[in-house]
Scaffold this active site. Sequence first.
Site, short mmCIF file in Angstrom:
data_model
loop_
_atom_site.label_atom_id
_atom_site.label_comp_id
_atom_site.label_asym_id
_atom_site.label_seq_id
_atom_site.Cartn_x
_atom_site.Cartn_y
_atom_site.Cartn_z
N HIS A 67 0.84 -1.20 0.00
CA HIS A 67 0.00 0.00 0.00
C HIS A 67 0.88 1.25 0.00
CE1 HIS A 67 -2.93 3.03 1.23
NE2 HIS A 67 -2.18 3.30 2.28
N ASP A 96 6.74 21.81 -26.27
CA ASP A 96 6.68 20.47 -25.68
C ASP A 96 7.73 20.43 -24.58
OD1 ASP A 96 6.60 17.57 -25.25
OD2 ASP A 96 5.60 17.48 -27.20
N TRP A 132 6.99 0.07 3.95
CA TRP A 132 7.50 0.80 2.77
C TRP A 132 8.86 1.42 3.06
CZ3 TRP A 132 8.66 5.87 1.19
CH2 TRP A 132 8.50 6.86 2.16
N SER A 160 12.99 6.33 -13.82
CA SER A 160 11.88 7.08 -14.39
C SER A 160 11.77 8.47 -13.77
CB SER A 160 10.60 6.28 -14.19
OG SER A 160 9.48 7.11 -14.34
N SER A 161 11.85 8.53 -12.44
CA SER A 161 11.71 9.82 -11.75
C SER A 161 12.85 10.76 -12.10
CB SER A 161 11.72 9.63 -10.24
OG SER A 161 10.58 8.95 -9.84
N HIS A 244 13.05 12.06 3.54
CA HIS A 244 12.43 13.32 3.92
C HIS A 244 12.22 14.25 2.76
CE1 HIS A 244 10.26 15.59 6.70
NE2 HIS A 244 10.75 16.64 6.09
N GLU A 246 11.76 13.36 -0.12
CA GLU A 246 10.67 12.68 -0.83
C GLU A 246 9.30 13.19 -0.38
OE1 GLU A 246 10.34 10.58 -3.25
OE2 GLU A 246 8.28 9.89 -2.94
N TYR A 248 8.58 16.13 0.53
CA TYR A 248 8.33 17.42 -0.12
C TYR A 248 8.16 17.25 -1.62
CZ TYR A 248 9.22 19.10 4.46
OH TYR A 248 9.13 19.29 5.81
N SER A 259 -1.62 27.37 -5.30
CA SER A 259 -1.26 28.76 -5.60
C SER A 259 -1.78 29.21 -6.95
CB SER A 259 0.26 28.93 -5.56
OG SER A 259 0.76 28.46 -4.34
N HIS A 293 14.89 13.23 12.10
CA HIS A 293 13.73 13.35 13.00
C HIS A 293 12.80 12.14 12.87
CE1 HIS A 293 11.53 15.85 9.70
NE2 HIS A 293 11.20 14.60 9.59
N HIS A 294 13.04 11.31 11.85
CA HIS A 294 12.29 10.06 11.76
C HIS A 294 12.90 9.00 12.66
CE1 HIS A 294 10.02 11.33 8.13
NE2 HIS A 294 11.10 12.05 7.91
N THR A 319 6.70 27.14 5.83
CA THR A 319 5.40 26.53 5.57
C THR A 319 4.29 27.45 6.05
OG1 THR A 319 6.51 24.44 6.03
CG2 THR A 319 4.14 24.35 5.74
N LYS A 322 3.61 30.20 3.62
CA LYS A 322 2.78 29.80 2.48
C LYS A 322 1.29 29.81 2.86
CE LYS A 322 4.19 27.38 -0.74
NZ LYS A 322 5.12 27.51 -1.84
N ARG A 441 1.81 1.41 15.13
CA ARG A 441 1.40 1.23 13.74
C ARG A 441 1.83 -0.16 13.27
NH1 ARG A 441 5.75 4.90 10.38
NH2 ARG A 441 4.61 4.03 8.64
#
Lengths: 517, 383
Positions: A67, A96, A132, A160-161, A244, A246, A248, A259, A293-294, A319, A322, A441
């Site tokens: 998932h 293009d 994951w 790909s990314s 991390h 990732e 963002y 925006s 921080h994870h 943040t 924004k 979790r």
Amino acid sequence: MADHHPTGIKRWLFTTNHKDIGSMYLWFSFIMFLVGGAMAMVIRAELYQPGLQFVDPNFFNQMTTMHGLIMVFGAVMPSMVGLANWLIPMQIGAPDMALPRMNNWSFWILPFAFAMLISSLFMEGGAPNFGWTFYAPLSTTYAPPSTDFFILGVHMMGISSIMGAINVIVTVFNMRAPGMTLMKMPLFVWTWVITAFLLIMVMPVLAGAVTMMLTDRHFGTDFFNAAGGGDPVMFQHIFWFFGHPEVYIMILPAFGVASEIIPAFARKKLFGYSSMVYATASIALLSFVVWAHHMFTVGMPVAGELFFMIATMLIAVPTGVKVFNWVATMWQGSMTFETPMLFAIAFVILFTIGGFSGVMLAMAPVDFQYHDTYFVVAHFHYVLFPGAIFGTTAAVYYWLPKWTGKMYNEKLGKAHFWISMLFVNLTFFPMHFSGLAGMPRRIPDYNMMFADFNQLASIGAFGLGLSQLLFLGIVIATIRGGKKAEDKPWDGATGLEWDQLPCPAPYHTFDTPPKVN
Amino acid sequence: MAIRRKLFASLTALLGLALSGVVQATADLNMRPGVTETSLEAYDLHMMVVWVMTVIAVVVFGLMFYSIIFHRRSKNPTPATWSHSTTVEFIWTAIPFIILIALTIPAVKLLIKMEDASNPDMSVQITGSQWKWHYKYLDHNIEFFSNLNSPQQTEHFEQPGIAAEPNYLLDVDNELVIPANKKVRFLVTADDVIHSWWVPELAVKKDAIPGFINETWTKVPKPGVYRGQCTELCGKWHGFMPVVVRVVTEAEFDQWVAKKNEERLAAEKAAAEAAAKSWDMDKLMALGKETYDAKCAACHQVDGSGTPPLFPAMIDSPMVKGPAKDHIDIVVNGKAGTAMAAYGAQLTDAELAAVITYERNAWGNNTGDKVQPADIQAFKAGN
């Protein structure tokens, strides 16, 4: 110029057109969204009440793992790339993407990568079952053989990314229409170009992590094996150095979408354009120095914990800027609330709630209590579902007339919004409480004291899952038989794609660059 | 009359239950404050940040909803044209800064306090392994394993109504017993994958990492039983390795230590006696089944079918049908590079002999081999 292109399946296989590729990305991500969502339904069915009812704990772990992987890499990221493909060339006045063949390749890698990942469900030993985040050594020594398919799949998604990101950067820096200076670019383009830089910086790190896993598994290295002089915690440092930014990568393009949409429906210019650009850039820069921080509970030195705590809390400043700017854009505007605006406003509110729990999680001494509980699950689903996914949904409603030349059914669109809004909160808000009550979790069964919140979350999840089928129905109905859209369906919309192009946008646009004043 | 009274009584009871449910539910909405000084401080910090965030939310969302109501086209047909204000932007960059500094100061103080495990009164080594905790009292010569309180995990869930038990999944066979008002240092590590040892009411959560020893501590003022769970995904039965800490008075703790030491001596004596004698097949098979179901079945399954390819089947396996010495070796020493753990220190020689005999003869393996405790002793001596 005539729209010369092969027809039938060849059109889609060989296309180098950014609009075709954008559509394929969007459809692919929606299919993955349904697949990943179906897995979430399995998880929520098992967690509906205490006891083991439907699945074996090992299959449950496979579901949580798949998932997460499918939603992150298959649904959210490709949906953002799809939007980038459709919009960036039109918004900067380019014909293009800069590297159209590579664009084709970067899309067509994805179906194979995910076919490989999903096929692991049917292999002996089952699919990856280590979450994951695939922490070693659970993902190396203790992992099922299908992990090698996962590793190759991640490599392909990464390629790909990276190619997608290179394409965005090259396009934005080389193909802007004359007069389209950097500080005139729409914010969606800005957020995407910053996202693209994040991508090319961190995807290779992820590739490194899975490669080390592969050699640990098969070629006798001990990167993550303490018995051989390696370090399991190093895996987490490498993973989160990718992981991390990732986060963002998944949310910045949605910032860009909000925006665009909020000013359009407030009929007022975006407040603080340049501070929006700088805030996005600061968020991106800070995202490189907050990864640990994870990992507050892995046993870092206090000095390290202090650094990562303070750096993380700093992210709240840009943040916050924004969010304040979006509110200021609405202030004294002349607002109407069509479906895209509803989703954009919900995005701001619910993402901000995710931001609040983010500040709470940043505080290391309290994080010890939140870490790896459902509180974290609530937090990141708030920034991902009503954050990234509502952002994409808003974008689809907003630009659908531009893409298809048809209008969606506003009543159904609003119904989709209100149903999603109800169920997204019913699903994820109770998870804050089960987490605070102490529910870890990734567990398939739990004590009675967590039962009420889990039942609510499960009911919410079933509703949320079903309501996304309504979205599919609305989009299909629009394409097949929607009312013809006017060239400018939103009177407040600005930008080259609205001011200079009809609805639907022709197959080839801006063969001669537009004038930008 | 009697029926009516009964009905009335049950209705009141139901109402009371519902009310207490509501009260209980509201209490459950928040973090548990816990019982230690650090957990209470963490709770206070949590409450502080919750309130700060709530105030910010009320202000920001309040302004937003004001705007949504009063700045809609029907109320405000002509939008304003301003889109920039350096002063305002400076202010709303500075204010969050100040708020964050105010939040950081107490957080830094508490963090430094929580991470200071120096000068403990006693130390306990905690080792996580799939899927149990091993507690070793470094100052008292006591060690034991702590498993989910059920003879066998898969069968456990088939018992009807089991999930309704108050401590479902939060009960263990051997609790960690520590004295109140003593600073207890925990040295946390793991044997196989990463686990995490968490007791919410003590505000102690530390990852158990193979090859590394993490340090944390607690000092519990109040005797009681405190329950937690493993909080790092550690494989199939991750949700089924609870932590239970029983905090007792110092006197009770001393008694417990004395009792544990007596038990250890008795167990050593019994094990030596058991190992000295020769066992017949029935006894080996009986003890073997008991041991297998408790220690091996989580991976290799009760029916010996395993969960291949990671956990091989026991039926007709080359290991089980091959030479007994290799079989003894893998059970006693484990197998490097795989998930097979070493059981040499976890089981007595009699249990080892019995479980190996059981594996070689159960499920139609019928090798007829009998492994005696003496064989295990001989193997260990030559090891």
